[in-house]
Design a protein around this motif. Structure first.
Motif, PDB file in Angstrom:
ATOM      1  N   SER A  31       0.839  -1.044   0.053  1.00 40.79           N
ATOM      2  CA  SER A  31       0.060   0.188   0.276  1.00 40.79           C
ATOM      3  C   SER A  31       0.908   1.298  -0.076  1.00 40.79           C
ATOM      4  CB  SER A  31      -0.841  -0.017   1.113  1.00 40.79           C
ATOM      5  OG  SER A  31      -1.210  -1.112   1.700  1.00 40.79           O
ATOM      6  N   ASP A  72       0.079   4.006   0.727  1.00 36.53           N
ATOM      7  CA  ASP A  72      -0.419   4.953   1.840  1.00 36.53           C
ATOM      8  C   ASP A  72       0.062   4.363   3.068  1.00 36.53           C
ATOM      9  OD1 ASP A  72      -2.032   3.147   2.124  1.00 36.53           O
ATOM     10  OD2 ASP A  72      -3.805   4.242   1.810  1.00 36.53           O
ATOM     11  N   ALA A  73       0.849   3.488   3.153  1.00 37.04           N
ATOM     12  CA  ALA A  73       1.215   2.994   4.709  1.00 37.04           C
ATOM     13  C   ALA A  73       2.285   3.682   5.235  1.00 37.04           C
ATOM     14  CB  ALA A  73       1.465   1.408   4.567  1.00 37.04           C
ATOM     15  N   GLU A 121     -11.326 -11.133   6.925  1.00 43.70           N
ATOM     16  CA  GLU A 121      -9.812 -10.629   7.020  1.00 43.70           C
ATOM     17  C   GLU A 121      -9.272 -10.130   5.709  1.00 43.70           C
ATOM     18  OE1 GLU A 121      -7.487 -13.347   9.038  1.00 43.70           O
ATOM     19  OE2 GLU A 121      -8.039 -12.709  11.245  1.00 43.70           O
ATOM     20  N   ARG A 122     -10.177  -9.892   4.934  1.00 43.41           N
ATOM     21  CA  ARG A 122      -9.783  -9.204   3.381  1.00 43.41           C
ATOM     22  C   ARG A 122     -10.294  -7.860   3.170  1.00 43.41           C
ATOM     23  NH1 ARG A 122      -9.352 -14.936   3.251  1.00 43.41           N
ATOM     24  NH2 ARG A 122      -7.740 -15.700   1.661  1.00 43.41           N
ATOM     25  N   SER A 123      -9.655  -6.971   2.504  1.00 41.90           N
ATOM     26  CA  SER A 123      -9.751  -5.730   2.502  1.00 41.90           C
ATOM     27  C   SER A 123     -11.163  -5.750   1.352  1.00 41.90           C
ATOM     28  CB  SER A 123      -8.819  -4.744   1.986  1.00 41.90           C
ATOM     29  OG  SER A 123      -8.373  -5.041   0.670  1.00 41.90           O
ATOM     30  N   TYR A 155       8.704  -4.604  18.433  1.00 38.98           N
ATOM     31  CA  TYR A 155       8.969  -4.540  16.783  1.00 38.98           C
ATOM     32  C   TYR A 155       7.967  -3.556  15.911  1.00 38.98           C
ATOM     33  CZ  TYR A 155      12.371  -8.276  17.701  1.00 38.98           C
ATOM     34  OH  TYR A 155      13.427  -8.937  18.293  1.00 38.98           O
ATOM     35  N   SER A 156       8.576  -3.048  14.964  1.00 35.82           N
ATOM     36  CA  SER A 156       7.365  -2.477  13.895  1.00 35.82           C
ATOM     37  C   SER A 156       7.465  -3.271  12.567  1.00 35.82           C
ATOM     38  CB  SER A 156       7.629  -0.938  13.808  1.00 35.82           C
ATOM     39  OG  SER A 156       8.998  -0.741  13.015  1.00 35.82           O
ATOM     40  N   PHE A 157       6.366  -3.242  12.094  1.00 39.65           N
ATOM     41  CA  PHE A 157       6.280  -3.734  10.683  1.00 39.65           C
ATOM     42  C   PHE A 157       6.977  -2.822   9.674  1.00 39.65           C
ATOM     43  CE2 PHE A 157       2.668  -7.066  10.194  1.00 39.65           C
ATOM     44  CZ  PHE A 157       3.265  -7.529   9.157  1.00 39.65           C
ATOM     45  N   TYR A 193       6.746  -4.388   4.212  1.00 39.52           N
ATOM     46  CA  TYR A 193       5.439  -4.999   3.709  1.00 39.52           C
ATOM     47  C   TYR A 193       5.563  -4.726   2.289  1.00 39.52           C
ATOM     48  CZ  TYR A 193       0.700  -6.613   4.166  1.00 39.52           C
ATOM     49  OH  TYR A 193      -0.471  -7.527   4.390  1.00 39.52           O
ATOM     50  N   LYS A 249     -11.735  -6.276  11.757  1.00 46.29           N
ATOM     51  CA  LYS A 249     -10.398  -7.272  11.874  1.00 46.29           C
ATOM     52  C   LYS A 249      -9.337  -6.559  10.894  1.00 46.29           C
ATOM     53  CE  LYS A 249      -8.854 -11.033  13.834  1.00 46.29           C
ATOM     54  NZ  LYS A 249      -9.236 -12.348  13.442  1.00 46.29           N
ATOM     55  N   ASN A 250      -8.204  -6.529  11.127  1.00 44.66           N
ATOM     56  CA  ASN A 250      -7.087  -6.228  10.292  1.00 44.66           C
ATOM     57  C   ASN A 250      -7.211  -7.083   8.877  1.00 44.66           C
ATOM     58  OD1 ASN A 250      -5.871  -4.519  11.900  1.00 44.66           O
ATOM     59  ND2 ASN A 250      -4.171  -5.694  12.123  1.00 44.66           N
ATOM     60  N   ALA A 251      -7.185  -6.348   7.671  1.00 38.30           N
ATOM     61  CA  ALA A 251      -6.848  -7.041   6.559  1.00 38.30           C
ATOM     62  C   ALA A 251      -5.545  -6.542   6.143  1.00 38.30           C
ATOM     63  CB  ALA A 251      -8.126  -6.566   5.376  1.00 38.30           C
ATOM     64  N   GLY A 252      -4.516  -7.250   6.713  1.00 38.27           N
ATOM     65  CA  GLY A 252      -3.253  -6.682   6.601  1.00 38.27           C
ATOM     66  C   GLY A 252      -2.826  -5.837   7.479  1.00 38.27           C
ATOM     67  N   PRO A 253      -1.652  -5.617   7.945  1.00 36.35           N
ATOM     68  CA  PRO A 253      -1.385  -4.716   9.145  1.00 36.35           C
ATOM     69  C   PRO A 253      -1.906  -3.257   8.780  1.00 36.35           C
ATOM     70  CG  PRO A 253       0.568  -5.054   7.804  1.00 36.35           C
ATOM     71  CD  PRO A 253      -0.414  -5.829   7.104  1.00 36.35           C
ATOM     72  N   PHE A 254      -2.135  -2.716   7.686  1.00 34.80           N
ATOM     73  CA  PHE A 254      -2.349  -1.346   7.364  1.00 34.80           C
ATOM     74  C   PHE A 254      -3.765  -1.083   6.981  1.00 34.80           C
ATOM     75  CE2 PHE A 254       1.995  -2.274   6.487  1.00 34.80           C
ATOM     76  CZ  PHE A 254       2.522  -1.385   7.442  1.00 34.80           C
ATOM     77  N   THR A 255      -4.692  -2.064   6.794  1.00 35.57           N
ATOM     78  CA  THR A 255      -6.170  -1.970   6.568  1.00 35.57           C
ATOM     79  C   THR A 255      -7.080  -2.577   7.604  1.00 35.57           C
ATOM     80  OG1 THR A 255      -5.502  -1.722   4.211  1.00 35.57           O
ATOM     81  CG2 THR A 255      -7.889  -2.294   4.727  1.00 35.57           C
ATOM     82  N   THR A 279     -10.982  -3.845   8.047  1.00 37.81           N
ATOM     83  CA  THR A 279     -12.087  -4.108   7.421  1.00 37.81           C
ATOM     84  C   THR A 279     -13.065  -4.375   8.532  1.00 37.81           C
ATOM     85  OG1 THR A 279     -13.085  -5.342   5.528  1.00 37.81           O
ATOM     86  CG2 THR A 279     -11.705  -6.594   7.164  1.00 37.81           C
ATOM     87  N   LYS A 298     -11.482   2.705   1.646  1.00 40.62           N
ATOM     88  CA  LYS A 298     -10.991   1.854   0.450  1.00 40.62           C
ATOM     89  C   LYS A 298     -12.188   1.422  -0.234  1.00 40.62           C
ATOM     90  CE  LYS A 298      -6.373   0.835   1.869  1.00 40.62           C
ATOM     91  NZ  LYS A 298      -5.069  -0.175   1.922  1.00 40.62           N
ATOM     92  N   SER A 344     -13.965  -1.017   4.185  1.00 40.59           N
ATOM     93  CA  SER A 344     -12.556  -0.974   4.564  1.00 40.59           C
ATOM     94  C   SER A 344     -11.813   0.173   4.613  1.00 40.59           C
ATOM     95  CB  SER A 344     -11.700  -2.003   3.473  1.00 40.59           C
ATOM     96  OG  SER A 344     -12.213  -3.329   3.570  1.00 40.59           O
ATOM     97  N   ALA A 372      -8.083   2.525   5.592  1.00 41.95           N
ATOM     98  CA  ALA A 372      -6.702   2.597   5.803  1.00 41.95           C
ATOM     99  C   ALA A 372      -6.554   2.771   7.375  1.00 41.95           C
ATOM    100  CB  ALA A 372      -5.974   3.543   5.016  1.00 41.95           C
ATOM    101  N   SER A 406       0.447  -1.304  13.443  1.00 45.59           N
ATOM    102  CA  SER A 406       1.614  -2.185  14.113  1.00 45.59           C
ATOM    103  C   SER A 406       2.969  -1.433  13.706  1.00 45.59           C
ATOM    104  CB  SER A 406       1.594  -3.565  13.784  1.00 45.59           C
ATOM    105  OG  SER A 406       1.519  -3.939  12.465  1.00 45.59           O
ATOM    106  N   THR A 407       3.284  -0.375  12.796  1.00 44.51           N
ATOM    107  CA  THR A 407       4.500   0.528  12.656  1.00 44.51           C
ATOM    108  C   THR A 407       4.549   1.213  13.910  1.00 44.51           C
ATOM    109  OG1 THR A 407       2.844   2.143  11.560  1.00 44.51           O
ATOM    110  CG2 THR A 407       4.345   0.504  10.120  1.00 44.51           C
TER     111      THR A 407
END
Lengths: 369, 101
Positions: A25, A27-28, A145-147, A327-329, A332, B13-19, B21, B57, B71, B73, B78-79
């Protein structure tokens, strides 16, 4: 066994010599593109391997495959694809099976799920008397767990469920099952998702319980003053100035969950919890600062105080608890790959291990390509 | 009526660490009300969370199972060592508390 951690040498070479490694992404706030310095700063980097390394392992005739970090649906795609099932069907089935019984009604990921896969689709059943596979339970799981509900980018292609069909029917043996068809797979350049973690420091915490009305009214001012006391202490000055020490008070009962998004600006209940949360570059410094903050919170004066022997209840002893490295991510990103298998060879091990041989002798590496 | 009262199931829930949903499941009649609302649009979601609309999103609907997916952002992830909700399992609050109009 297939390891999916990538060495810094391997990844560094890919970053320097290959196509740009870009974040998933934009925008992360992550590095774009990834540099050797980012790789060096990460403690560990793993790749979510696709089905291909697992297929290569299965082709060797092994009884089972243990992988490192891997694409969830890829684990389920490997065997069907090895037997000629199209990627679209294998990926669709994998998406519904990846959490086991969570896709049933009632959902329970501690239970199993059953599917029969063929070239045009697959059929799902519940192997449990107390659960059923239904159109609703399966479709709702494709959301999980999907956007996006019907589109998912994967290594080598995207799974498109926008035209997928789900039909409940009663089989000849009387069992209700759901037939799933209509998934599409759109080919794309092969990329693997990388996940990397960078150490941010060490965390130590302290917990205090508050139910003194005069203090609940000014809870945030009270924690702010304790944080200010830490900041004003000469022993911490250098560490704070250099960014090696951070102190943060989470007030449960006020805004610990939502932070700035919390509409309540004061404590509304009869008690609250304060988690003193310190991140420092060393365990010793984190514990020392957390203890300093605890003492200020516990005995520091505040306007209108009546409880001069102690401001809060301390449920833990020692009052400061060392937690762990933080820790940080930091990575990705998508790693473009020509060959999905070459970086992830299979190591074949036989069980039970022979008592007279060392583990190193037991394991014989076989490159899979 | 608040979205919290209209929905039967709210799954954050997270959909990956940066989104994050948020999956919303409704009874059939409430589903139609929700689908016609201005809250469950990108602009409505952005207003509920107080974020720019570009951070949303999407909002999607599935008539077969009377469900919606929202969804966004993540504004903290977790950053950040001080992220309050690493799994994103409790980020539905501001959306759920909003009026379903």
């Amino acid at each position: 066994m297939i390891r999916s951690e990538l060495s810094k040498d391997t990844l560094g070479a890919a970053v320097v010599g290959g196509e740009p490694v870009v974040p998933v992404s934009a925008d992360a706030g992550l590095a774009n593109p990834l540099t050797v310095a980012d790789v060096e700063q990460a403690d560990r980097v793993v790749a979510l391997i696709g089905p291909e390394p697992v297929m290569a392992a299965l082709e060797q005739g092994v009884d089972g495959v243990i992988t490192g970090r891997a694409l969830d649906i890829g684990l389920f795609m490997a065997l069907p694809m090895l037997r000629g099932v199209p990627a679209a069907v294998a990926a669709h089935a994998g998406k519904l099976l990846e959490c086991g019984g969570l896709a049933l009604d009632p959902g329970d990921s501690g239970r199993c799920i059953w599917a029969s896969v063929d070239e045009t689709g697959f059929t799902v059943r519940s192997p449990h008397d107390g659960a059923r596979a239904t159109v609703r339970s399966l479709v709702s799981h494709t959301f999980y767990e999907r956007s996006h509900p019907t589109w998912e980018d994967n290594p080598g292609g995207a799974l498109d469920l926008s035209a997928a069909t789900y039909v409940e029917r009663t089989a000849d043996d009387g069992v209700v099952e759901v037939r799933c068809e209509g998934a599409a797979w759109h080919e794309a350049p092969y990329t693997l998702l990388l996940e990397g973690a960078r150490r941010e420091g060490y965390r130590a915490v302290s917990l205090l319980g508050v139910r003194e009305p005069a203090l609940l009214e000014q809870a945030r001012a009270w924690t702010d003053s304790a944080e200010a006391a830490v900041a004003a202490a000469p022993r911490f000055a250098d560490a704070i100035a250099e960014g090696r020490l951070r102190v943060h008070s989470r007030i449960f009962g006020l805004d610990a969950v939502l932070g700035d998004l919390e509409p309540h600006r004061s404590v509304t209940g009869h008690e609250a919890g304060v988690l003193v949360d310190v991140v420092a570059d060393s365990e010793e410094l984190a514990k020392e600062a957390a203890y300093y903050a605890f003492i200020r919170l516990f005995i520091g004066p505040y306007p209108g105080r009546k409880t001069t022997a102690g401001n809060a209840a301390a449920p833990l002893m020692p009052v400061v608890v060392p937690v762990a490295d933080v820790y940080s991510f930091s990575i990705y990103h998508l790693l473009p790959l020509e060959d999905p298998v070459a970086l992830f060879p299979t190591t074949v091990t036989s069980f039970p291990r022979g008592a007279s041989r060392t583990p190193a002798e037991e394991e014989s590496a076989h490159a899979t390509v | 009526m608040r979205l919290y009262d209209a929905a039967a199931i709210i799954r954050s829930k997270n959909a990956g660490p940066f989104t994050v949903t948020v999956d919303l499941f409704f009874d059939p009649e409430r589903y139609e009300v929700a689908k016609a609302s201005t809250l469950l649009t990108p602009a409505g979601v952005a207003a509920a969370y107080g974020v720019d609309e570009s951070r949303v999103k999407g909002v999607w609907w599935d008539d077969r199972i009377h469900a919606a997916k929202v969804s966004v952002a993540r504004w903290s992830s977790s950053t950040d060592p001080y992220c309050a909700d690493l799994f994103g399992a409790h980020l539905h609050g501001p959306l759920a508390a909003a009026e379903l109009v």
